[in-house]
Enzyme design. Structure first.
Site, PDB file in Angstrom:
ATOM      1  N   ASN A   1      45.605  27.093  36.045  1.00 47.80           N
ATOM      2  CA  ASN A   1      45.705  28.070  37.126  1.00 47.80           C
ATOM      3  C   ASN A   1      46.976  27.871  37.932  1.00 47.80           C
ATOM      4  O   ASN A   1      47.680  28.813  38.250  1.00 47.80           O
ATOM      5  CB  ASN A   1      44.498  27.872  38.058  1.00 47.80           C
ATOM      6  CG  ASN A   1      43.730  29.148  38.245  1.00 47.80           C
ATOM      7  OD1 ASN A   1      44.068  30.162  37.646  1.00 47.80           O
ATOM      8  ND2 ASN A   1      42.719  29.100  39.076  1.00 47.80           N
TER       9      ASN A   1
ATOM     10  N   HIS B   1      46.950  32.858  38.171  1.00 51.23           N
ATOM     11  CA  HIS B   1      45.517  33.166  38.160  1.00 51.23           C
ATOM     12  C   HIS B   1      45.106  34.092  37.021  1.00 51.23           C
ATOM     13  O   HIS B   1      44.001  33.974  36.496  1.00 51.23           O
ATOM     14  CB  HIS B   1      45.094  33.763  39.503  1.00 51.23           C
ATOM     15  CG  HIS B   1      45.057  32.718  40.572  1.00 51.23           C
ATOM     16  ND1 HIS B   1      43.971  31.908  40.784  1.00 51.23           N
ATOM     17  CD2 HIS B   1      45.996  32.320  41.453  1.00 51.23           C
ATOM     18  CE1 HIS B   1      44.232  31.064  41.753  1.00 51.23           C
ATOM     19  NE2 HIS B   1      45.463  31.295  42.183  1.00 51.23           N
TER      20      HIS B   1
ATOM     21  N   ASP C   1      35.399  26.945  38.024  1.00 56.34           N
ATOM     22  CA  ASP C   1      35.316  26.515  36.626  1.00 56.34           C
ATOM     23  C   ASP C   1      33.997  25.781  36.379  1.00 56.34           C
ATOM     24  O   ASP C   1      33.907  24.932  35.512  1.00 56.34           O
ATOM     25  CB  ASP C   1      36.522  25.644  36.245  1.00 56.34           C
ATOM     26  CG  ASP C   1      36.628  24.405  37.116  1.00 56.34           C
ATOM     27  OD1 ASP C   1      35.894  24.309  38.115  1.00 56.34           O
ATOM     28  OD2 ASP C   1      37.452  23.529  36.789  1.00 56.34           O
TER      29      ASP C   1
ATOM     30  N   ASP D   1      42.119  33.314  34.594  1.00 52.66           N
ATOM     31  CA  ASP D   1      40.968  34.193  34.349  1.00 52.66           C
ATOM     32  C   ASP D   1      40.711  34.338  32.853  1.00 52.66           C
ATOM     33  O   ASP D   1      39.565  34.311  32.401  1.00 52.66           O
ATOM     34  CB  ASP D   1      41.228  35.583  34.945  1.00 52.66           C
ATOM     35  CG  ASP D   1      41.050  35.579  36.458  1.00 52.66           C
ATOM     36  OD1 ASP D   1      40.632  34.525  36.985  1.00 52.66           O
ATOM     37  OD2 ASP D   1      41.333  36.599  37.093  1.00 52.66           O
TER      38      ASP D   1
END
Ligand code: C2E
Ligand code: CA
Ligand code: CA
Length: 655
Positions: free
Chosen positions: A272, A277, A307, A281
């Site tokens: 990340n 991001h 997570d 994802d």
């Protein structure tokens, strides 16, 4: 078709686009039907009696009986239909039959009454006029909700009536015809209006029902969304706990075993941080798919947030089955994730807990699994851990430790031992690492690996670190200028935004120079919040301190993150040392770490060296800075000057 004709035909049409209206019509009409036939039959019987002595028997008895038989048959049909549920098709059929019977019986009774007329005297003829007008008006009122039938009846009965009586010689009959014509017009007007109101009422009720249905549908969708993680489409935290609670009730009622698994990814956060991001994802979606595939048919997977994933396993599984699923999941997570330019190496730890007699709530079961996960992360990364009674004892002990720690006199109870880092080329100490000790009057001595995490949980860690730093600086004040002080920071220390400032103020207030300070951080702590760790370490470094990456290789390691951190030193985890004499892979790893340090310009320190054999190999691999029981165990501050003077067992030539 011109306008008035269209209007007229509209009045007679059955509009099957409004099923609610059709069923309401049938329902309203069904209530009135027996009354209508009762009135018609009674009035007809009365007329038959009036004409009994005047007209032929066929007219006074046979025809009325035939008409009555048709009416009774109609009533039977009604009785049967009344009990059935009114569907749209049934409603259309029923309305058609009402109209049909209204037509047939209307014609029948009208023809009969008019046929009687010529046989009667003035009174009897008056009875015909009276019978026809009154009976048909009552029938029309009973059929008010079936406009088509009511209008048809009006046309069939009253039009011939007005024409027939209007053509009579007697003025009275002509006046009656006129009177009835007026009443008919008024009645049609009332009927059409009334029907319109009825239709509007049903329409608005239907609208309300439609709205209610839409709302219910929306509510269903909203709660589905509220129960689902929008990214991975897995059940979310809310749904997970709801499902778990109902599974607990089910298992308690009908037996079997219920197990919860909590999964935490290692190495997700850096993905990340480094790739952004959007990539994070996509990695999470990939992880969700892998978990779903692996657990298919065995357990249901949910995403609890970030997570963190969890699963519910119900059935008759054994410990071995649970472990096997855990191993499969860990293996699935270890496969590299490749997405376009991104290649991420993740791993996952998993903790399981099964429902027991002492588990009261879903949260408790989850917490047990989470505790097992915590164990997996600390002691058995990348492997499943099943919550056992040992953990239960540990939890109880931990909660006791936390409780005592909250009210501990840190200044008096905390102390430090110091362990040197040796330059094996010269045999001299380069620095001393401060290692915390807690001696509690209630608990005795508690290991730092136990009380540091406990202090993080209780929120005492700031005071603990500050107290220890002050003590370490005070001890180091008397050391020679060439000896450095190494100080350990906890995960919380490096991920709290104000650490650099708080610790900076303590160092600033102490004469010990920044330039002789090392701060040690573990890579697992760094991985918890890479960005914040980077900021904290950079700030400490900017003031002149050096930063060492501790326990390197013990957790999720990716060399690619090392060069992103502001590091000066790297400490190879002591777990590698045990194997280096026996295993070439351990030696190869150490060799590559030593080379990496050289490339990045980092000092490399081997921790946990215990035997001359290990030391000889490390030297051959190019490592010169070492720490370990072979050189010295952690010792009290007052022993340090002796140690430095005597260099204890260190004889460079002997190594
Ligand atoms: P660490 O920073 O890796 O510290 C080294 C640990 O290895 C120390 O354990 C030390 O006694 C032990 N050790 C040193 N040489 C050898 C050897 O040759 N063989 C073996 N088997 N062990 C050796 P200790 O003092 O129990 O500390 C454990 C951990 O607790 C530390 O690991 C560190 O993570 C944490 N810790 C200790 N003091 C502090 C502190 O002041 N602050 C924070 N945040 N953590 C601390
Ligand atoms: Ca350390
Ligand atoms: Ca270490």
């Amino acid at each position: 078709m011109n306008q008035p004709m269209r209007y007229l035909s509209g009045l007679f049409r059955i509009d099957d686009s409004k099923p609610e209206l059709l069923t309401a019509q049938v329902r309203a009409y069904h209530r009135q039907i027996p009354l209508m036939y009762l009135v018609t039959l009674a009035s007809s019987a009365a007329l038959g009696v009036t004409f009994h002595d005047h007209a032929p028997m066929a007219l006074t008895t046979v025809i009325p009986l035939l008409l009555a038989a048709v009416s009774v048959a109609r009533l039977f049909i009604w009785r049967r239909a009344r009990k059935k549920r009114i569907t749209r098709e049934r409603a259309v059929r029923s309305l058609r039959s009402v109209i049909r019977f209204a037509g047939i019986l209307g014609i029948g009774f009208t023809a009969w009454a008019l046929a009687l007329f010529e046989y009667g005297d003035a009174y009897a003829r008056m009875h015909v006029a009276y019978y026809m007008s009154i009976t048909v008006i009552s029938c029309i009122f009973c059929l008010m909700h079936v406009r088509q039938a009511a209008l048809l009846l009006t046309a069939i009965v009253l039009v011939p009536f007005v024409v027939f009586f209007g053509l009579q010689d007697q003025l009275t009959f002509r006046l009656i015809a006129m009177n009835v014509a007026l009443v008919t017009v008024a009645m049609i007007f009332v009927l059409v209006n009334n029907y319109r109101d009825f239709e509007a009422l049903i329409d608005s009720r239907t609208g309300l029902i439609d709205k209610q249905r839409t709302l219910e549908h929306l509510h269903g969708e909203v709660s589905a969304i509220a129960d689902m993680d929008s990214l991975t489409r897995l059940p979310n935290r809310r749904r997970f706990f709801a499902d778990l609670t109902s599974a607990m009730t089910r298992v308690r009622d009908s037996g079997g075993r219920l197990t919860v698994g909590v999964i935490d990814l290692d190495g997700f956060k850096p993905v990340n941080d480094v790739y952004g991001h959007a990539s994070g994802d996509r990695v999470l979606i990939e992880v969700a798919l892998r978990l779903g595939d692996t657990a298919k048919g065995v357990a249901t997977v949910a995403r609890l947030g970030g997570d963190e994933f969890a699963l519910i396993m119900a059935g008759r599984q054994s410990d071995a089955d649970i472990r096997a699923l855990g191993v499969d999941i860990c293996m699935a997570l270890r496969q590299p994730v490749r997405l376009d330019e991104l290649k991420a190496q993740l791993s996952g730890s998993i903790g399981f807990a099964s429902l027991s007699d002492t588990t009261a709530t879903a949260e408790q079961l989850y917490e047990s699994a989470d505790y097992a996960l915590y164990h997996a992360k600390r002691h058995a990364r990348g492997t499943p851990v099943l919550f056992t009674s040992h953990h239960e004892v540990a939890i109880r002990e931990n909660s006791e430790i936390e409780q005592v720690l909250r009210s501990a006199d840190l200044e008096a109870e905390l102390s430090l031992l110091f362990q040197p880092v040796i330059d094996v080329d010269t045999g001299a100490a380069l620095s001393f690492e401060a290692l915390a000790r807690w001696s509690s009057p209630r608990l005795g001595s508690v290991a730092p690996s136990v009380f540091i995490p406990a202090a993080e949980r209780t929120g005492n860690i700031n005071q603990v670190t500050e107290t220890l730093l002050k003590k370490a600086l005070a001890e180091a004040a008397s050391w020679p200028d060439n000896i450095r002080l190494s100080f350990n920071l906890s995960a919380h220390d490096i991920t709290a935004p104000d650490t650099a400032e708080r610790l900076g103020a303590i160092v600033d207030a102490d004469p010990f120079p920044w330039a002789r300070l090392d701060f040690e951080v573990t890579e697992t702590a760094v991985m918890q919040d890479f960005d914040q760790a980077d900021r904290t370490l950079s700030a400490l470094k900017a003031r002149g301190a050096a930063v060492a990456l501790d326990d390197f290789g013990s957790g999720f390691s990716s060399l690619s993150y090392v060069h992103r951190l502001p590091l000066d030193k790297l400490k190879i985890d002591r777990n590698f040392m045990a194997d280096i004499e026996a295993k070439s892979t351990s030696r190869n790893i150490i060799k590559s770490v030593v080379d990496l340090c050289e490339t990045l310009g980092l000092d490399c320190i081997a921790e946990g060296t215990e035997t001359p054999g290990q030391i000889a190999i490390l030297r051959r691999l190019g490592c010169r800075r070492m720490q370990g029981y072979y050189f010295a165990r952690p010792m009290r501050g007052e022993k340090l000057s002796d140690f430095m003077a005597g260099h204890a067992r260190i004889r460079p030539a002997a190594l």
